[in-house]
Design a protein around this motif. Sequence first.
Motif, short mmCIF file in Angstrom:
data_model
loop_
_atom_site.label_atom_id
_atom_site.label_comp_id
_atom_site.label_asym_id
_atom_site.label_seq_id
_atom_site.Cartn_x
_atom_site.Cartn_y
_atom_site.Cartn_z
N LEU A 288 0.83 -1.21 0.00
CA LEU A 288 0.00 0.00 0.00
C LEU A 288 0.86 1.25 0.00
O LEU A 288 0.59 2.21 -0.73
CB LEU A 288 -0.94 0.00 1.21
CG LEU A 288 -2.01 1.08 1.21
CD1 LEU A 288 -3.05 0.79 0.12
CD2 LEU A 288 -2.70 1.18 2.57
N CYS A 289 1.90 1.23 0.83
CA CYS A 289 2.80 2.39 0.90
C CYS A 289 3.47 2.62 -0.46
O CYS A 289 3.52 3.75 -0.95
CB CYS A 289 3.84 2.15 1.98
SG CYS A 289 5.03 3.50 2.17
N ALA A 290 3.96 1.55 -1.07
CA ALA A 290 4.68 1.68 -2.35
C ALA A 290 3.77 2.17 -3.47
O ALA A 290 4.17 3.01 -4.28
CB ALA A 290 5.31 0.33 -2.72
N VAL A 291 2.55 1.65 -3.53
CA VAL A 291 1.61 2.07 -4.57
C VAL A 291 1.28 3.55 -4.45
O VAL A 291 1.27 4.29 -5.45
CB VAL A 291 0.32 1.22 -4.52
CG1 VAL A 291 -0.79 1.86 -5.35
CG2 VAL A 291 0.59 -0.18 -5.04
N PHE A 292 1.05 4.00 -3.23
CA PHE A 292 0.68 5.40 -3.06
C PHE A 292 1.88 6.33 -3.18
O PHE A 292 1.73 7.49 -3.59
CB PHE A 292 -0.07 5.60 -1.74
CG PHE A 292 -1.54 5.32 -1.87
CD1 PHE A 292 -2.44 6.31 -2.19
CD2 PHE A 292 -2.03 4.03 -1.70
CE1 PHE A 292 -3.79 6.06 -2.35
CE2 PHE A 292 -3.39 3.75 -1.85
CZ PHE A 292 -4.27 4.77 -2.18
N VAL A 293 3.07 5.85 -2.84
CA VAL A 293 4.26 6.65 -3.09
C VAL A 293 4.46 6.80 -4.60
O VAL A 293 4.80 7.89 -5.09
CB VAL A 293 5.50 6.00 -2.44
CG1 VAL A 293 6.78 6.65 -2.98
CG2 VAL A 293 5.44 6.15 -0.92
#
Length: 310
Positions: A288-293
């Motif tokens: 989730l963090c990587a996708v939104f970053v």
Amino acid sequence: MSTTSEATPRTTRTRREVVRAYVALTKPRIIEQLLVTTVPAMLLAQRGIPSPLLVLATLVGGTLAAGSAGALNCVVDADIDAVMKRTSARPLVKHQVPTRNALVFGVVLGLISFGFLLLTTNLLAAVMAVGAILFYVFVYTMLLKRRTSQNIVWGGIAGCMPVVIGWAAVTNNVGWPAFVMFGVIFFWTPPHSWALAMKFKDDYVNAGVPMLPAVATATQVSFRIVLYSWAMVLCSLLLVPATGWLYAGLAAVLGAWFLIASHRLHNVVRRGERSDPMKLFHLSNSYLCAVFVALAVDSALSLPVTGWPF
């Protein structure tokens, strides 16, 4: 003289413990996750970098709203938290904060969040923040959590709201990309929560909470995790027309990474072998963090795939 010098540090430590207890009521780890998704939503809404003051105001207001929901959840779920090992150290269980104080604290945070967002962003963002609090407390915590195995599916709606609030803070409306981001988090929540619940299945059984892993077989749970994982990844790709090639490529790679992990968990469980669902749980946070970053960087660079108006 020595008595006074000894008493002062003790008082300071006590005050720090009280502050820490109230902070713990807000569930800071959940707030961190919400903030990670809010900023990229604002960048996408702006098609670039919005006003830093607006971003800061939205994050502060969102933190207050999430803290309110967390504190009120702790009040309602104090009896469950006392039974479950994973939550047995929470402030109300340890009697570090009186229940009445926690209730007032939660309500006051909610009121401040509304007023703050109203003054610094707009009415729509403020109303949706309050709506998220009310939904989390009354619909998820009080209505669904103890009654249905689908509790986290629908209760997760509250956790999807920060992206919509962030979008509304920038545009004063809700565009379709905001709903797609909402969908990504909506479909992400069950695999994330069920992986954790598989690890702590006995906690939920002892507390009488019908979280899916407590009432279904491990194979049934892992199969549903696969289904929701596919829905999450496909939903993330729906953002491609509103973003750029950077996001499109990273979303596809990250999605494949998550799908491989979810299928691997299901295959291990289906064969009756020893599984470690916590690997998928931790991976879900990273995903989730990587996708939104990726979404944030893509939006800041403003690399549109098409010239579609949104």
